[in-house]
Design a protein around this motif. Structure first.
Motif, mmCIF file in Angstrom:
data_model
loop_
_atom_site.group_PDB
_atom_site.id
_atom_site.type_symbol
_atom_site.label_atom_id
_atom_site.label_comp_id
_atom_site.label_asym_id
_atom_site.label_seq_id
_atom_site.Cartn_x
_atom_site.Cartn_y
_atom_site.Cartn_z
ATOM 1 N N ASP A 416 67.860 25.064 20.088
ATOM 2 C CA ASP A 416 67.932 24.822 21.112
ATOM 3 C C ASP A 416 68.273 24.894 21.954
ATOM 4 O O ASP A 416 68.579 24.803 23.465
ATOM 5 C CB ASP A 416 67.525 23.073 20.756
ATOM 6 N N LEU A 417 70.102 25.205 21.398
ATOM 7 C CA LEU A 417 71.472 25.165 22.555
ATOM 8 C C LEU A 417 71.321 26.308 23.615
ATOM 9 O O LEU A 417 71.245 26.788 24.713
ATOM 10 C CB LEU A 417 72.302 25.056 22.032
ATOM 11 N N ALA A 418 70.526 27.951 22.793
ATOM 12 C CA ALA A 418 70.895 28.942 22.843
ATOM 13 C C ALA A 418 69.776 29.329 24.196
ATOM 14 O O ALA A 418 69.744 29.813 25.222
ATOM 15 C CB ALA A 418 70.193 30.026 21.998
ATOM 16 N N ARG A 419 68.625 28.284 23.867
ATOM 17 C CA ARG A 419 66.927 28.350 24.933
ATOM 18 C C ARG A 419 67.392 27.318 26.393
ATOM 19 O O ARG A 419 67.435 27.804 26.985
ATOM 20 C CB ARG A 419 66.337 27.693 24.666
ATOM 21 N N GLU A 420 68.782 26.503 26.207
ATOM 22 C CA GLU A 420 68.601 25.695 27.736
ATOM 23 C C GLU A 420 70.107 26.856 28.121
ATOM 24 O O GLU A 420 70.409 26.348 29.010
ATOM 25 C CB GLU A 420 69.762 24.269 27.016
ATOM 26 N N ALA A 421 71.295 26.905 26.875
ATOM 27 C CA ALA A 421 72.420 27.835 27.824
ATOM 28 C C ALA A 421 71.966 29.274 27.924
ATOM 29 O O ALA A 421 72.572 30.006 29.182
ATOM 30 C CB ALA A 421 73.125 27.927 26.631
ATOM 31 N N ARG A 422 70.786 30.014 28.254
ATOM 32 C CA ARG A 422 70.339 30.985 28.557
ATOM 33 C C ARG A 422 71.614 32.337 28.224
ATOM 34 O O ARG A 422 71.828 33.268 28.741
ATOM 35 C CB ARG A 422 70.464 30.915 29.678
ATOM 36 N N ALA A 423 71.732 31.753 26.493
ATOM 37 C CA ALA A 423 72.812 32.831 26.055
ATOM 38 C C ALA A 423 73.057 32.178 24.260
ATOM 39 O O ALA A 423 72.373 31.626 24.227
ATOM 40 C CB ALA A 423 74.197 32.696 26.552
ATOM 41 N N PRO A 424 73.699 33.900 24.427
ATOM 42 C CA PRO A 424 73.534 33.752 21.682
ATOM 43 C C PRO A 424 74.486 32.393 21.911
ATOM 44 O O PRO A 424 75.697 32.107 22.573
ATOM 45 C CB PRO A 424 73.935 34.738 22.186
ATOM 46 N N VAL A 425 73.677 31.387 20.873
ATOM 47 C CA VAL A 425 74.712 30.435 20.423
ATOM 48 C C VAL A 425 75.248 30.450 18.722
ATOM 49 O O VAL A 425 74.342 30.562 17.885
ATOM 50 C CB VAL A 425 74.213 28.819 20.916
ATOM 51 N N ARG A 426 75.929 30.371 18.611
ATOM 52 C CA ARG A 426 76.476 29.855 16.683
ATOM 53 C C ARG A 426 76.528 28.755 16.632
ATOM 54 O O ARG A 426 77.425 28.603 17.434
ATOM 55 C CB ARG A 426 77.115 30.984 16.653
#
Length: 896
Positions: A416-426
């Motif tokens: 969910d965070l990666a989709r909103e941030a448009r960046a890889p999220v760990r």
């Protein structure tokens, strides 16, 4: 700017006074062989050398390394493997490998000191244990570590010649193996989850805007369900992603949150009281977590109590009436007791973690998971993506034990965070999260009554289990007693007791260890009352052919024969010997596909399973190599990627039984293809030409899907579900429906004999020796199987003696939230472990092999308790068997 010398090179140190050495090594220098686990200097996984001395880098401020020389595991084996590294590889002193770099660093330092002062003398177990006492291995590979360190110190690995039974061992002993927590993408953001501080509440307001407004924050999402209710401390509310963890934590603190506290109830005893607050209203019961591996059977609810699930009883009314009559008649053979088992945390050393990255409409997720292919399917379904748009990767997994088999909050939040941030999220859980919200083996209360007949048979058995499942359901404990010790009548009932605690999760043989703790002690007590040998009684009551052979083996052990002739004991220290039986289901996963190919003259085997330490890579490599007359290291095994052909999950001991049969079929197809392409034909009955033929062959591939088993030819080999009757078949259908698992014919079995020494003054129990006999068919990777069996015993000893997940009974807060508070066995707790494999009983399975992990841990806790009874005359009915409980029982017996 301050600097340190790291692995022979100068490196800058940050000005941040709060920066720890482990963070600099991992985050800034990408030296990920140093692992962060406990953060409190307890586990040893982050050990490095500072000016030659072992140091816990999670406790050392980075600035304290200024001007010093720091050596990590990457440097120890950089030019040539250290003798300790070679010894670890040769003795299979590792499983999942997450703790291995820390052990290597400390053991190498010990080795070098030892050789400088003692030459090639052999260090004792006590000396090795003292040197490595600051290190923990959740897989329980301590026996292999003892052997490896001793052998290295004795000079046995000074040369270059050695063989490793585990395919990926070199990557793990050098720190090269990459786990999910080690993944770093360009522009990667760090995610953190906001969790409930209340055990039961409705979230009235959730304002993420203040978090999004902070500099460095890239995304913020809600994780609330549609009812906006949280049902335990630690329940996820929201998540944020930011440039670093410090910024993410500040963003979490900035979120505006208003909660309306609801009545809560904590724990088994409080939750089943009349008038207790209800955790799940009728309309919300489907939101409960699943603490087992199958679909919950229908069962009634009464407040917070779900059950009984009485589907596995046989003439339950007769069983109860016969037991009631025996109680009224004061029949001395009637065994009745109430047993309590504690809550056991999985305590995986690699935390639950996920790294999500979108590339256009394609999603790649690195996850610490036990189910690469199944997780891909679950993600695709949740996010309405086609399977080919989702890729799940797990190159190496740092333990799971049942807790990493589903789509977890860490993965959902990262996506969910990666989709909103448009960046890889760990997202990687910290140790508090890992020990509080990722699941556990539920505690239980088990009431048992066992009635022998006048003729010496088993007349009636009643077992009622109430499991402390938290905000989850579907415990199975009493039902497992349906499949062992046939009786004229059985009354078996399982109840879930729901409360405002995190839900439990499947844990290595779900339901098996607590069931065995009660049942196997009742069998032992019956033998005492009948003045019968406990092994002989089991042989008479238990017709299973696999266990019959193991009973013969156990009865022949010197320690057992010596116990029968031992004189009564007095004094402070007393020794005892106990026995217990265990079993698990033979499970395999249909649809599993293996591809075996020749590419550029090399054999490559591929399937989308994963290796969590049990040795999937090695099992596949050994199977292919044996068929071609090659060495396992000549086979390249590709796993851990959902883009590969469908592979099995690592759960329920189904991996080996699922991959070997299709591997053998695919190999046969590939052989035929190679023969068709060859100018020189192989000599019939000989594997000698295959190496040359493979080298000369064009690129070829063959694949096969896991076939059905043949029908067993041996008498007495049946499916345990057929033995369970009609409702057993229903149970099998439920398991297949949920997990795509087949329950095969035959019963993986174990019998354990344990010798203990009890200090009757201090209440301390020292386990001296464990003899574990295991019948799981042909052993596909003997050294790894031995390691896994010994590790299962170690986890069983932890369950029996040390481990207890503690919570505040008023607030629901976790009290054992760190490795210093949650006690798992260490290397000095390790007894001598003798593993005996009986390789018969599964000839109807292509390859003849089934799984080990579950069955090997089921009988440990009752065997230990029976040994304590033999030593002291005291029957312990609650685990963990703490010193205070043992002392209280001894005092109570003396007073009586």
């Amino acid at each position: 700017m301050s600097t340190m010398t790291i692995n022979g090179r100068l490196a800058p140190l940050p000005d941040d006074p709060d920066a720890l050495l482990v963070d600099v090594l991992r985050g800034e220098l990408d030296l990920t062989g140093t692992k962060l686990v406990c953060g409190s200097g307890v586990c040893g996984a982050c050990t490095v050398l500072v000016d030659g001395a072992p140091v816990a880098s999670c406790l050392m401020p980075a600035r304290s390394a200024a001007g010093k020389s720091v050596t990590t595991v990457e440097a120890i084996g950089a030019s040539a493997l250290h003798p300790v590294q070679k010894a670890f590889m040769a003795h299979d002193a590792l499983q999942c490998g997450f703790c291995t770099p820390g052990f290597i660093v400390e053991a190498a330092a010990f080795h070098d000191r030892w050789r400088a002062t003692k030459g090639t003398a052999e260090p004792s177990r006590e000396e090795i244990g003292a040197a490595l006492s600051g290190h923990l291995c959740r897989c329980g590979t301590y026996e292999g570590i003892f052997n490896a360190v001793a052998a290295a110190c004795m000079g046995q690995f000074d040369g270059s010649e050695f063989a490793s039974p585990r395919i990926e061992a070199r990557a793990k002993v050098t720190g090269a193996a990459k786990y999910t927590v080690d993944i770093r993408h360009d522009g990667q953001q760090e995610g953190v989850i906001l969790r409930s501080q209340l055990a039961h509440a409705r979230i009235a307001e959730l304002d993420l805007a203040p978090a999004r407004a902070l500099a460095g924050v890239s995304a913020a999402v809600s994780l609330l369900g549609d009812d906006r209710i949280v049902r335990y401390v630690g329940a996820p509310i929201a998540a944020v992603a930011a440039k670093d963890r410090r910024t993410a934590l500040a963003a979490i603190a900035a979120i505006r949150l208003k909660s309306e506290a609801l009545p809560s109830v904590i724990g088994l005893d409080a939750a089943r009281k009349s008038g207790a607050p209800v955790v799940f209203e009728k309309s919300a019961r489907k939101k409960a977590g699943n603490v087992s591996e199958g679909t919950p059977a229908p069962a009634p609810w009464n407040g917070n109590v779900r059950g009984p699930s009485a589907a596995f009883s046989n003439k339950a009314g007769k069983a109860r009436s016969w037991i009631a009559a025996a109680r009224e008649d004061e029949n001395p053979l009637l065994v009745e007791a109430t047993f309590r088992t504690g809550t056991q945390s999985h305590a995986c050393l690699e935390p639950h973690a996920a790294v999500a990255r979108f590339d256009g409409d394609s999603l790649t997720v690195h996850v610490s998971t036990q189910a690469v292919f199944h997780l891909m399917e679950m993600i695709a379904k949740r996010y309405e993506l086609s399977n080919d748009k989702v890729r799940v990767i797990a190159d190496h997994v740092g333990g799971g034990f049942g807790s990493k088999a589903s789509l977890g909050t860490e993965t959902i939040a990262a996506i969910d965070l990666a989709r909103e941030a448009r960046a890889p999220v760990r997202i990687a859980y910290d140790r508090h999260e890992e020990l509080s919200v990722t699941g556990y083996r539920p505690a239980a209360e088990l009431k048992i009554a066992l009635l022998p007949s006048e003729q010496g048979g088993l007349k009636a058995l009643s077992l009622t289990a109430h499991a402390d499942t938290g905000a989850g359901t579907n415990s199975t404990m009493a039902a497992l007693a349906r499949l062992i010790y046939p009786a004229e009548a059985k009354a078996l009932s399982d109840f879930d007791v729901v409360s405002n605690l995190p839900p439990g999760a499947p844990f290595r043989g779900p339901g098996g260890p607590p069931m065995a703790f009660a049942l196997e002690q009742a069998i032992d007590e019956a033998a005492l009352r009948m003045k019968d040998d406990p092994i002989a009684l089991r042989q008479r009551w238990d017709p299973n052919p696999n266990r019959q052979r193991l009973y013969d083996w156990a009865a022949g052990l010197d320690v057992w024969r010596g116990m029968k002739n031992a004189a009564p004991q007095t004094g402070r220290y007393r020794r005892g010997v106990g026995v217990a039986s265990g079993y698990w289901l033979y499970l395999w996963q249909p649809g599993v596909k293996i591809e075996v190919a020749v590419k550029s003259g090399r054999i490559i085997a591929s399937t989308s399973t994963q290796d969590i330490g049990q040795g999937s890579r090695t099992v596949i490599a050994n199977t292919v190599a044996d068929a071609f007359g090659l060495e396992p290291h000549e086979i390249e095994v590709r796993i851990g990627d959902s883009n590969l052909p469908e592979g099995p999950g690592a759960g329920g001991s189904r991996s080996t039984a699922s991959v070997i049969p299709p591997t053998l079929l695919a190999v046969q197809k590939l052989k035929e293809a190679i023969e068709r392409s060859a100018t020189r034909k192989p000599v019939r009955g000989s594997n000698a030409p295959w190496r040359e033929m493979i080298a000369a062959a064009p690129d070829l591939s063959a694949s096969a899907v896991r076939p059905e088993d043949s029908k067993p030819k041996s008498p007495g080999v049946r499916s345990p579900l057929k033995d369970a009757g009609f409702m057993g078949l229903i149970f099998g259908w439920m398991m297949r429906r949920f997990s795509n698992i087949v329950v095969g014919a035959g019963v993986p079995s174990s019998v354990q004999v344990i010798e203990v020494e009890v200090d009757t003054w201090l209440g301390h129990v020292r386990v001296l020796n464990v003899h574990t006999g295991i019948a799981v068919g042909r052993i596909a990777a003997p050294a790894l199987a031995r390691s896994q069996a010994a590790g299962s015993v170690i986890q069983g000893l932890g369950y029996a003696l040390y481990e207890a997940r503690e919570t505040d009974p008023r607030s629901g807060d976790i009290l054992s939230a760190g490795m210093e508070d949650y006690r798992i066995p260490g290397i000095s707790d390790t007894p001598g472990i003798d593993v005996h494999f009986d390789e018969h009983g599964f000839d109807h399975v292509l390859g003849g092999s089934v799984g080990i992990g579950e069955v090997a841990t089921v009988p440990t806790s009752p065997a230990l308790a029976n040994a304590i009874r033999n030593a002291t005359g005291i029957r312990l009915t609650e685990i963990p068997i703490r010193p205070d409980r043992l002392i209280a029982a001894l005092k109570g017996r003396a007073a009586a």
